[in-house]
Motif scaffolding. Structure first.
Motif, PDB file in Angstrom:
ATOM      1  N   TYR A   4     -60.981  66.375  74.139  1.00 17.67           N
ATOM      2  CA  TYR A   4     -60.643  65.622  72.995  1.00 17.67           C
ATOM      3  C   TYR A   4     -61.769  66.053  71.859  1.00 17.67           C
ATOM      4  O   TYR A   4     -61.401  65.963  70.538  1.00 17.67           O
ATOM      5  N   LEU A  63     -57.579  57.539  66.315  1.00 17.86           N
ATOM      6  CA  LEU A  63     -58.514  58.681  66.189  1.00 17.86           C
ATOM      7  C   LEU A  63     -58.374  59.634  65.271  1.00 17.86           C
ATOM      8  O   LEU A  63     -59.363  60.027  64.485  1.00 17.86           O
ATOM      9  N   ALA A  67     -61.727  61.268  80.630  1.00 14.47           N
ATOM     10  CA  ALA A  67     -60.729  61.244  81.861  1.00 14.47           C
ATOM     11  C   ALA A  67     -60.345  62.525  82.262  1.00 14.47           C
ATOM     12  O   ALA A  67     -59.934  62.864  83.407  1.00 14.47           O
ATOM     13  N   ASP A 117     -64.599  57.765  70.862  1.00 13.75           N
ATOM     14  CA  ASP A 117     -63.264  57.455  71.650  1.00 13.75           C
ATOM     15  C   ASP A 117     -63.631  56.865  72.805  1.00 13.75           C
ATOM     16  O   ASP A 117     -64.040  57.384  73.702  1.00 13.75           O
ATOM     17  N   VAL A 144     -67.118  61.203  72.331  1.00 15.49           N
ATOM     18  CA  VAL A 144     -66.023  60.904  73.421  1.00 15.49           C
ATOM     19  C   VAL A 144     -66.923  59.885  74.115  1.00 15.49           C
ATOM     20  O   VAL A 144     -67.913  60.509  74.793  1.00 15.49           O
ATOM     21  N   ALA A 193     -65.898  58.231  77.713  1.00 22.81           N
ATOM     22  CA  ALA A 193     -65.632  58.712  78.960  1.00 22.81           C
ATOM     23  C   ALA A 193     -64.543  59.645  78.634  1.00 22.81           C
ATOM     24  O   ALA A 193     -63.756  59.447  78.025  1.00 22.81           O
ATOM     25  N   GLN A 218     -53.679  52.580  77.567  1.00 19.94           N
ATOM     26  CA  GLN A 218     -53.008  53.185  78.637  1.00 19.94           C
ATOM     27  C   GLN A 218     -53.876  53.631  79.868  1.00 19.94           C
ATOM     28  O   GLN A 218     -53.269  54.176  80.927  1.00 19.94           O
ATOM     29  N   LYS A 219     -55.144  53.420  79.815  1.00 21.70           N
ATOM     30  CA  LYS A 219     -55.822  54.014  80.782  1.00 21.70           C
ATOM     31  C   LYS A 219     -56.312  52.779  81.700  1.00 21.70           C
ATOM     32  O   LYS A 219     -55.506  52.261  82.397  1.00 21.70           O
ATOM     33  N   VAL A 278     -61.083  55.426  74.579  1.00 26.37           N
ATOM     34  CA  VAL A 278     -59.934  55.199  75.189  1.00 26.37           C
ATOM     35  C   VAL A 278     -59.908  55.243  76.572  1.00 26.37           C
ATOM     36  O   VAL A 278     -59.253  54.340  77.278  1.00 26.37           O
ATOM     37  N   ALA A 279     -60.795  56.234  77.260  1.00 28.61           N
ATOM     38  CA  ALA A 279     -60.676  56.109  78.502  1.00 28.61           C
ATOM     39  C   ALA A 279     -61.696  55.301  79.387  1.00 28.61           C
ATOM     40  O   ALA A 279     -61.586  54.974  80.308  1.00 28.61           O
ATOM     41  N   GLU A 338     -49.639  55.565  69.867  1.00 20.65           N
ATOM     42  CA  GLU A 338     -50.640  56.189  70.828  1.00 20.65           C
ATOM     43  C   GLU A 338     -52.143  56.207  70.088  1.00 20.65           C
ATOM     44  O   GLU A 338     -52.263  56.489  68.927  1.00 20.65           O
ATOM     45  N   ALA A 339     -53.008  56.318  70.854  1.00 18.54           N
ATOM     46  CA  ALA A 339     -54.562  56.286  70.558  1.00 18.54           C
ATOM     47  C   ALA A 339     -54.930  57.430  69.450  1.00 18.54           C
ATOM     48  O   ALA A 339     -55.829  57.414  68.836  1.00 18.54           O
ATOM     49  N   LEU A 340     -53.979  58.291  69.741  1.00 18.58           N
ATOM     50  CA  LEU A 340     -54.419  59.729  68.735  1.00 18.58           C
ATOM     51  C   LEU A 340     -54.126  59.320  67.355  1.00 18.58           C
ATOM     52  O   LEU A 340     -54.725  59.919  66.453  1.00 18.58           O
TER      53      LEU A 340
HETATM   54  C1  LIG Z   1     -56.494  59.580  77.517  1.00 14.44           C
HETATM   55  C2  LIG Z   1     -57.313  59.963  76.337  1.00 14.44           C
HETATM   56  C3  LIG Z   1     -56.852  59.747  75.145  1.00 14.44           C
HETATM   57  C4  LIG Z   1     -55.456  59.587  74.569  1.00 14.44           C
HETATM   58  O1  LIG Z   1     -54.653  60.835  74.582  1.00 14.44           O
HETATM   59  P1  LIG Z   1     -53.563  61.203  75.522  1.00 14.44           P
HETATM   60  O2  LIG Z   1     -53.336  62.616  75.236  1.00 14.44           O
HETATM   61  O3  LIG Z   1     -52.344  60.259  75.215  1.00 14.44           O
HETATM   62  O4  LIG Z   1     -53.906  60.988  76.958  1.00 14.44           O
HETATM   63  C5  LIG Z   1     -57.884  60.108  73.943  1.00 14.44           C
HETATM   64  N1  LIG Z   1     -58.973  60.072  74.268  1.00 14.44           N
HETATM   65  C6  LIG Z   1     -59.597  60.189  75.758  1.00 14.44           C
HETATM   66  C7  LIG Z   1     -61.183  60.550  76.044  1.00 14.44           C
HETATM   67  C8  LIG Z   1     -58.678  60.201  76.715  1.00 14.44           C
HETATM   68  O5  LIG Z   1     -59.069  59.901  77.855  1.00 14.44           O
END
Ligand SMILES: *Cc1c(COP(=O)(O)O)cnc(C)c1O
Length: 368
Positions: free
Chosen positions: A66, A44, A117, A142, A113, A115, A167-168, A144-145, A39-41
């Motif tokens: 985040y 990160l 979400a 970051d 970060v 965006a 995943q987004k 991810v979103a 997962e993206a963490l």
């Molecule tokens: C969704 C998201 C992540 C990934 O983390 P999750 O906890 O798995 O959702 C990381 N950074 C941002 C800005 C996100 O929106």
């Protein structure tokens, strides 16, 4: 018995490398892209622990939950951290970043970060990146979103470490992610005695055993399903066209915002300025006395297909998220979300009239 998910042929090193190259093209970067099997963490955290140490002075821009996590990791690495926190209903500005860097000229790392979400805002990375580059600090982003919902231009914006997940807005699985790493960032990691080595968090391990070794032999068994899914995500964006995909997300955000404003019943866009609202998801503030979690539950009872969620943590009482991303960035999803919210709001005894047809019309007009 065959099964589409099982008994897959091994994924070759060449195939793995080609997915990295495709992700690099998506991000507009000539930097190395490392795909991480989690997962993206994972990237990160790996990027922060690889780069930051007791000698680091970090400016951590907090525009949502985040950013708070990144500050915790940075402090845990021994870095001196200055948080630049803005209210979650706004974005950070380049001017705020310029002032913070002037106040702390020793800053050599900036975390941001793109965006959020979770709060529905998006930060002006191009402008902030220019200020950070002028100062000479590394920029960690970051995305991810934002990836797949709005442009992410790593080289143009001067991003040294850019993390994405599937995943987004890409509509993929959560089990695969990637990070682009500039030469400057690699140099910082190489010089960091605290950077993880022989660890799942280690980017330097991947550089040494994979990237610098010519990407011929994978250091670990590749996660085939996730790699194939990530490849399919990028392929889909390429075939639809990145400009069309991001335009669809921008239209979904504009339509949702216009619909919420026309719906009434005391609902308001959570992010005050439309220019600071993220294309990936629209957040909505509920009126006093209307619990957002209860409102979402009621809306989902009306229509279980709508992508509504209450805010996380303390925001669960006052924030509704409309997650109009990926395959859900459509006029139908926006319309159904407004209808479900309107029905739930009426049932909750909203303060003031609830105008569902007006909201649907406003959303359709804004989409066009
Ligand atoms: C969704 C998201 C992540 C990934 O983390 P999750 O906890 O798995 O959702 C990381 N950074 C941002 C800005 C996100 O929106």
């Amino acid at each position: 018995m065959t099964h589409p998910f099982l008994d897959l042929a091994p994924l070759s090193a060449e195939h793995f490398a080609s997915v990295e190259d495709r992700v690099a093209r998506l991000l507009g970067t000539s930097h190395s892209v490392v795909i991480m099997q989690g997962e993206a963490l994972l990237p990160l955290e790996g990027a922060i622990r690889g780069t930051a140490g007791p000698g680091t002075t970090a400016l951590n821009i907090v525009t949502g939950p985040y950013g708070q996590t990144f500050g915790d990791w940075l402090r845990d690495c021994g870095a001196t951290v200055h948080d630049l926190s803005v209210p979650f209903h706004t974005a950070a500005t380049a001017e705020q970043v310029r002032r913070a860097l002037a106040e702390h000229p020793e800053t050599d790392f900036v975390s941001l970060v793109h965006a959020e979400a979770a709060t529905g805002n998006t930060n002006p990375v191009a402008e902030i990146g220019a200020v950070v580059r002028e100062h000479g600090a590394l920029l960690y982003l970051d995305a991810v979103a934002s990836v797949g919902a709005e442009p992410v231009l790593v080289d143009e914006w001067g991003v040294d470490l850019c993390v994405i997940g599937a995943q987004k807005a890409l509509g993929g699985p959560a089990g695969v992610s990637a990070v682009s790493v500039s030469e400057r960032a690699w140099a910082r990691m190489a010089a960091n005695p605290g950077a993880p080595r022989r660890s799942y968090l280690s980017l330097l391990d991947w550089k040494e055993r994979w990237t610098d070794a010519g990407r011929r032999v994978l250091p670990h068994a590749p996660a085939q399903l996730e790699m194939l899914a990530l490849e399919a995500c990028v392929e889909r964006v390429e075939s639809d066209g990145l400009a069309a995909v991001t335009a669809r997300h921008a239209a979904a955000a504009a339509a949702t915002r216009a619909g919420v404003l026309a719906l009434g019943g005391g609902l308001e866009p959570y992010v005050h300025d439309a220019r600071e609202a993220a294309p990936v998801a629209t957040t909505v503030r509920t009126p006093a006395g209307v619990d957002a979690s209860a409102l979402v539950a009621a809306a989902l009872a009306v229509d279980p297909s709508v992508p509504l969620a209450a805010g996380g943590g303390a925001l669960a009482k006052e924030m509704v998220r409309v997650n109009h991303y990926g395959p859900r960035a459509t006029p139908e999803t926006v319309r159904a979300s407004l209808e479900a919210l309107g029905a739930a709001l009426t049932a909750a005894g909203a303060a003031g009239p609830v105008d569902v047809p007006g909201a649907v019309a406003a959303a359709a007009a804004a989409w066009a």
